[in-house]
Structures are given as C-alpha cells and as structure tokens.
Design a protein around this motif. Sequence first.
Motif, PDB file in Angstrom:
ATOM      1  N   ALA A  95       0.828  -1.206   0.000  1.00 52.19           N
ATOM      2  CA  ALA A  95       0.000   0.000   0.000  1.00 52.19           C
ATOM      3  C   ALA A  95       0.865   1.259   0.000  1.00 52.19           C
ATOM      4  CB  ALA A  95      -0.933  -0.004   1.211  1.00 52.19           C
ATOM      5  N   GLY A  96       1.985   1.230   0.740  1.00 58.42           N
ATOM      6  CA  GLY A  96       2.891   2.376   0.749  1.00 58.42           C
ATOM      7  C   GLY A  96       3.507   2.629  -0.620  1.00 58.42           C
ATOM      8  N   GLU A  97       3.868   1.552  -1.312  1.00 56.83           N
ATOM      9  CA  GLU A  97       4.423   1.705  -2.660  1.00 56.83           C
ATOM     10  C   GLU A  97       3.378   2.280  -3.615  1.00 56.83           C
ATOM     11  OE1 GLU A  97       5.778  -2.162  -3.623  1.00 56.83           O
ATOM     12  OE2 GLU A  97       7.550  -2.090  -2.315  1.00 56.83           O
ATOM     13  N   GLN A  98       2.133   1.809  -3.480  1.00 54.65           N
ATOM     14  CA  GLN A  98       1.063   2.358  -4.309  1.00 54.65           C
ATOM     15  C   GLN A  98       0.856   3.842  -4.018  1.00 54.65           C
ATOM     16  OE1 GLN A  98      -2.793   0.703  -3.590  1.00 54.65           O
ATOM     17  NE2 GLN A  98      -3.626   1.384  -5.555  1.00 54.65           N
ATOM     18  N   ARG A  99       0.882   4.199  -2.742  1.00 57.65           N
ATOM     19  CA  ARG A  99       0.735   5.604  -2.366  1.00 57.65           C
ATOM     20  C   ARG A  99       1.855   6.454  -2.963  1.00 57.65           C
ATOM     21  NH1 ARG A  99       2.646   6.327   3.362  1.00 57.65           N
ATOM     22  NH2 ARG A  99       4.527   5.968   2.135  1.00 57.65           N
ATOM     23  N   ASP A 100       3.099   5.973  -2.854  1.00 57.28           N
ATOM     24  CA  ASP A 100       4.231   6.725  -3.391  1.00 57.28           C
ATOM     25  C   ASP A 100       4.119   6.884  -4.910  1.00 57.28           C
ATOM     26  OD1 ASP A 100       5.200   6.860  -0.836  1.00 57.28           O
ATOM     27  OD2 ASP A 100       6.627   5.207  -1.085  1.00 57.28           O
ATOM     28  N   ALA A 101       3.661   5.839  -5.594  1.00 59.29           N
ATOM     29  CA  ALA A 101       3.512   5.914  -7.051  1.00 59.29           C
ATOM     30  C   ALA A 101       2.459   6.952  -7.443  1.00 59.29           C
ATOM     31  CB  ALA A 101       3.140   4.542  -7.611  1.00 59.29           C
ATOM     32  N   VAL A 102       1.359   6.968  -6.705  1.00 58.05           N
ATOM     33  CA  VAL A 102       0.300   7.940  -7.010  1.00 58.05           C
ATOM     34  C   VAL A 102       0.779   9.361  -6.736  1.00 58.05           C
ATOM     35  CG1 VAL A 102      -2.005   8.724  -6.355  1.00 58.05           C
ATOM     36  CG2 VAL A 102      -1.560   6.294  -6.644  1.00 58.05           C
ATOM     37  N   LEU A 103       1.513   9.558  -5.641  1.00 56.88           N
ATOM     38  CA  LEU A 103       2.027  10.892  -5.332  1.00 56.88           C
ATOM     39  C   LEU A 103       3.040  11.356  -6.375  1.00 56.88           C
ATOM     40  CD1 LEU A 103       2.464  10.669  -1.453  1.00 56.88           C
ATOM     41  CD2 LEU A 103       0.668  11.837  -2.742  1.00 56.88           C
ATOM     42  N   HIS A 104       3.866  10.434  -6.842  1.00 52.31           N
ATOM     43  CA  HIS A 104       4.808  10.781  -7.911  1.00 52.31           C
ATOM     44  C   HIS A 104       4.061  11.165  -9.181  1.00 52.31           C
ATOM     45  CE1 HIS A 104       8.452  10.707 -10.335  1.00 52.31           C
ATOM     46  NE2 HIS A 104       7.836   9.903 -11.186  1.00 52.31           N
ATOM     47  N   LEU A 105       3.020  10.396  -9.511  1.00 47.84           N
ATOM     48  CA  LEU A 105       2.214  10.717 -10.683  1.00 47.84           C
ATOM     49  C   LEU A 105       1.538  12.076 -10.524  1.00 47.84           C
ATOM     50  CD1 LEU A 105       0.991   9.810 -13.393  1.00 47.84           C
ATOM     51  CD2 LEU A 105      -0.861   8.731 -12.089  1.00 47.84           C
ATOM     52  N   ALA A 106       1.102  12.401  -9.317  1.00 44.42           N
ATOM     53  CA  ALA A 106       0.470  13.699  -9.068  1.00 44.42           C
ATOM     54  C   ALA A 106       1.441  14.838  -9.342  1.00 44.42           C
ATOM     55  CB  ALA A 106      -0.036  13.765  -7.626  1.00 44.42           C
ATOM     56  N   VAL A 107       2.695  14.670  -8.928  1.00 46.25           N
ATOM     57  CA  VAL A 107       3.701  15.710  -9.172  1.00 46.25           C
ATOM     58  C   VAL A 107       3.954  15.876 -10.670  1.00 46.25           C
ATOM     59  CG1 VAL A 107       6.116  16.338  -8.842  1.00 46.25           C
ATOM     60  CG2 VAL A 107       4.798  15.414  -6.927  1.00 46.25           C
ATOM     61  N   VAL A 108       4.101  14.750 -11.369  1.00 42.72           N
ATOM     62  CA  VAL A 108       4.387  14.805 -12.803  1.00 42.72           C
ATOM     63  C   VAL A 108       3.232  15.456 -13.567  1.00 42.72           C
ATOM     64  CG1 VAL A 108       4.772  13.408 -14.866  1.00 42.72           C
ATOM     65  CG2 VAL A 108       5.946  12.834 -12.742  1.00 42.72           C
ATOM     66  N   LEU A 109       2.006  15.014 -13.289  1.00 38.25           N
ATOM     67  CA  LEU A 109       0.851  15.567 -14.000  1.00 38.25           C
ATOM     68  C   LEU A 109       0.651  17.042 -13.657  1.00 38.25           C
ATOM     69  CD1 LEU A 109      -1.742  12.652 -13.751  1.00 38.25           C
ATOM     70  CD2 LEU A 109      -0.320  13.319 -15.700  1.00 38.25           C
ATOM     71  N   GLY A 110       0.867  17.401 -12.391  1.00 37.99           N
ATOM     72  CA  GLY A 110       0.742  18.801 -12.010  1.00 37.99           C
ATOM     73  C   GLY A 110       1.741  19.685 -12.740  1.00 37.99           C
ATOM     74  N   LEU A 111       2.998  19.227 -12.811  1.00 37.58           N
ATOM     75  CA  LEU A 111       4.017  20.004 -13.510  1.00 37.58           C
ATOM     76  C   LEU A 111       3.724  20.104 -14.999  1.00 37.58           C
ATOM     77  CD1 LEU A 111       7.284  18.738 -11.775  1.00 37.58           C
ATOM     78  CD2 LEU A 111       6.207  20.976 -11.544  1.00 37.58           C
ATOM     79  N   LEU A 112       3.316  19.005 -15.604  1.00 41.70           N
ATOM     80  CA  LEU A 112       3.005  19.042 -17.035  1.00 41.70           C
ATOM     81  C   LEU A 112       1.838  19.980 -17.317  1.00 41.70           C
ATOM     82  CD1 LEU A 112       3.372  15.287 -18.085  1.00 41.70           C
ATOM     83  CD2 LEU A 112       4.899  17.191 -18.618  1.00 41.70           C
ATOM     84  N   THR A 113       0.808  19.914 -16.479  1.00 47.62           N
ATOM     85  CA  THR A 113      -0.350  20.781 -16.672  1.00 47.62           C
ATOM     86  C   THR A 113       0.034  22.246 -16.587  1.00 47.62           C
ATOM     87  OG1 THR A 113      -1.803  19.087 -15.725  1.00 47.62           O
ATOM     88  CG2 THR A 113      -2.660  21.334 -15.809  1.00 47.62           C
ATOM     89  N   ALA A 114       0.955  22.572 -15.703  1.00 50.82           N
ATOM     90  CA  ALA A 114       1.351  23.975 -15.537  1.00 50.82           C
ATOM     91  C   ALA A 114       2.395  24.403 -16.571  1.00 50.82           C
ATOM     92  CB  ALA A 114       1.894  24.191 -14.130  1.00 50.82           C
ATOM     93  N   LEU A 115       3.406  23.567 -16.795  1.00 56.25           N
ATOM     94  CA  LEU A 115       4.557  24.009 -17.571  1.00 56.25           C
ATOM     95  C   LEU A 115       4.327  24.013 -19.073  1.00 56.25           C
ATOM     96  CD1 LEU A 115       7.513  22.359 -15.616  1.00 56.25           C
ATOM     97  CD2 LEU A 115       6.658  24.697 -15.492  1.00 56.25           C
ATOM     98  N   LEU A 116       3.540  23.074 -19.588  1.00 59.11           N
ATOM     99  CA  LEU A 116       3.346  23.010 -21.040  1.00 59.11           C
ATOM    100  C   LEU A 116       2.713  24.289 -21.597  1.00 59.11           C
ATOM    101  CD1 LEU A 116       2.361  19.287 -21.735  1.00 59.11           C
ATOM    102  CD2 LEU A 116       4.503  20.464 -22.231  1.00 59.11           C
ATOM    103  N   PRO A 117       1.564  24.733 -21.083  1.00 59.86           N
ATOM    104  CA  PRO A 117       1.011  25.987 -21.618  1.00 59.86           C
ATOM    105  C   PRO A 117       1.888  27.198 -21.318  1.00 59.86           C
ATOM    106  CG  PRO A 117      -0.280  25.217 -19.743  1.00 59.86           C
ATOM    107  CD  PRO A 117       0.656  24.115 -20.100  1.00 59.86           C
ATOM    108  N   ILE A 118       2.558  27.191 -20.152  1.00 61.08           N
ATOM    109  CA  ILE A 118       3.444  28.320 -19.837  1.00 61.08           C
ATOM    110  C   ILE A 118       4.589  28.388 -20.846  1.00 61.08           C
ATOM    111  CG2 ILE A 118       5.145  29.154 -18.171  1.00 61.08           C
ATOM    112  CD1 ILE A 118       3.298  28.223 -15.950  1.00 61.08           C
ATOM    113  N   ALA A 119       5.216  27.249 -21.121  1.00 62.51           N
ATOM    114  CA  ALA A 119       6.334  27.228 -22.077  1.00 62.51           C
ATOM    115  C   ALA A 119       5.871  27.658 -23.462  1.00 62.51           C
ATOM    116  CB  ALA A 119       6.944  25.827 -22.126  1.00 62.51           C
TER     117      ALA A 119
END
Length: 208
Positions: A95-119
Amino acid sequence: MPLYADLPARRTRQVVADAGCLLVVVASVAAGRAVHAAVAGVAEPARRFADGSTALADGLRSTGGSLGRAPLVGDDVADLLGRSADSAASLARAAGEQRDAVLHLAVVLGLLTALLPIALVVGVRAVQRLRWAARVRDAHRLAGTAAGERVLALRALQRSPGEVLLGLDPDPATAWLRGEATVVGSLADLELAALGVRRARGLTAART
C-alpha cells in the motif's frame, strides 16, 4: 533593448498581450496545483490502508510476544501471530508503494499541466517581443543615415496602404526615385510609426 513602443496604440497592444501572457501563467499554475491535489487525493485510501496494516502488524507482534510465554500453546500461538504480522506488514509495504507511485504521478501531472502551456505561451510571446525589438533597433540604425532612410522609405512604399502613401505625395514612388528629401523622410517616419516608434530627436535634427 526597447521594451515597449513609443506610440500609444502599439504600446497598449503590447501591454495587453503581456498581461494576457501573465494571466495564462497564473491560470496554468492554478490548474497544475488543482491537478496535483486531485491526483494526490487518490493516494489517501492507500495511505490509510498502509497505516492500518502497519498498526495491525505491530499489534499482532506485541500480542504474540505476550502469548508466547503461555504454557503448552504459547509457541504455536506466537508463531501464528508472527506469520499474520508478517502478512500485514507486506500489505502495508504494498500500500505504501502504491501511495508513493500515485504521489509521484500527481507531481508529474501537475508540472506538465502547468509548464506546457506556460512554455508555449511565454515562448511564443518572447519570440514576438525579440523580433520586434530587433526590427526597432534595425530601423533606428537605418534612420541614422541617408541611405538607410531610403531603405525605410522603400519598406513604407511596399507595406503602407495606398491612400496613406498618396496622402504624402501624389506620386510617392517617383518622389522616392528622385530622392526628394521631404517625401523620403515622411515615408521613413511612416515605417517607424508602423513599428510603433518615433525617430530619435538627434536623428530628426540631423535630417532637418
């Protein structure tokens, strides 16, 4: 490097475009934060499950240690509870590994959502501003010499509306060919105005 045009109309358009670019940046950051929060929320059940499984494993080990001292069946019960605790710990790790994977995905998707239109928006706007600044520098340099002024006048002949050109002279092309200073200067000023800038005072005085 010039930042904004001298003439109000062009300068207003530049300021509005820059403000729109800034608005896109702010909106993109807000969207990235929202996506991060939404995806990270999916990890909450996994976190609670991991915490519960860890607590269960600790409880089973503690109970097994206490019952292990009981006569006759103590060792068997302790062994059973120990295996159960190991299973609960394994579930907690998964469960901890699943949680860490989801949190990592949240960071990646958040950055992509913000940085792509900004760039994209900032990159396009930066190219536009740099091209305009380069054209202004080139125009000011040309305006400093008689030959350069004729080049600016020729550009104005090619780009300006016919009614504007005829308002300067009944035959502006012939006047340009003859090198009539007044018409050439007016045409050069027209090209500078199309860029939103005025002729530098020193250059105006020199021409006059």
